[in-house]
Design an enzyme around this catalytic site. Structure first.
Site, PDB file in Angstrom:
ATOM      1  N   CYS A   1       0.844  -1.204   0.000  1.00  0.00           N
ATOM      2  CA  CYS A   1       0.000   0.000   0.000  1.00  0.00           C
ATOM      3  C   CYS A   1       0.879   1.255   0.000  1.00  0.00           C
ATOM      4  O   CYS A   1       1.572   1.532   0.985  1.00  0.00           O
ATOM      5  CB  CYS A   1      -0.907  -0.051   1.236  1.00  0.00           C
ATOM      6  SG  CYS A   1      -1.749   1.486   1.627  1.00  0.00           S
TER       7      CYS A   1
ATOM      8  N   CYS B   1       0.215   3.755   2.777  1.00  0.00           N
ATOM      9  CA  CYS B   1       0.664   3.184   4.049  1.00  0.00           C
ATOM     10  C   CYS B   1       2.160   3.417   4.235  1.00  0.00           C
ATOM     11  O   CYS B   1       2.609   3.753   5.339  1.00  0.00           O
ATOM     12  CB  CYS B   1       0.392   1.675   4.089  1.00  0.00           C
ATOM     13  SG  CYS B   1      -1.348   1.230   3.981  1.00  0.00           S
TER      14      CYS B   1
END
Length: 105
Positions: A30, A33
């Site tokens: 991600c 993230c």
């Protein structure tokens, strides 16, 4: 010195028990993230031992992600005494996160 903890199903409860915690549900794949990682390092420097700052990899801790109802990542939860007191989705500014922790203490 405080650091960002990496938690999973086996150590989650003991790491946050009786404390205020910021828990980031994330995944290696991600992009947002990964952008949040350095921000969390700054948060932990600022809050020190006043709160736990932790990450939970949703790919390795699916049961925890289900328990917290994580649908999008990064998902950030402020937890106090085992209960979620505030939550965010997406990359957040350091000051937003520090203020949320301070409010929960």
């Amino acid at each position: 010195m405080s650091e960002v903890l990496h938690l999973n199903e086996s150590n989650f409860e003991s790491a946050i028990e009786g404390k205020v915690a910021l828990v980031d549900f994330w995944a290696e794949w991600c992009g947002p993230c990964r952008m949040l990682g350095p921000i969390l390092e700054e948060v932990v420097k600022e809050v020190g031992d006043k709160a736990v700052v932790a990450k939970v990899d949703v790919d390795n801790a699916r049961e925890l992600a289900i328990k917290f109802g994580v649908r999008s990542i990064p998902a950030i939860f402020i937890i106090k005494d085992g209960s979620v007191v505030e939550q965010f989705v997406g990359v957040q500014d350091k000051n937003v996160l520090v203020n949320a922790i301070e409010k929960a203490i």
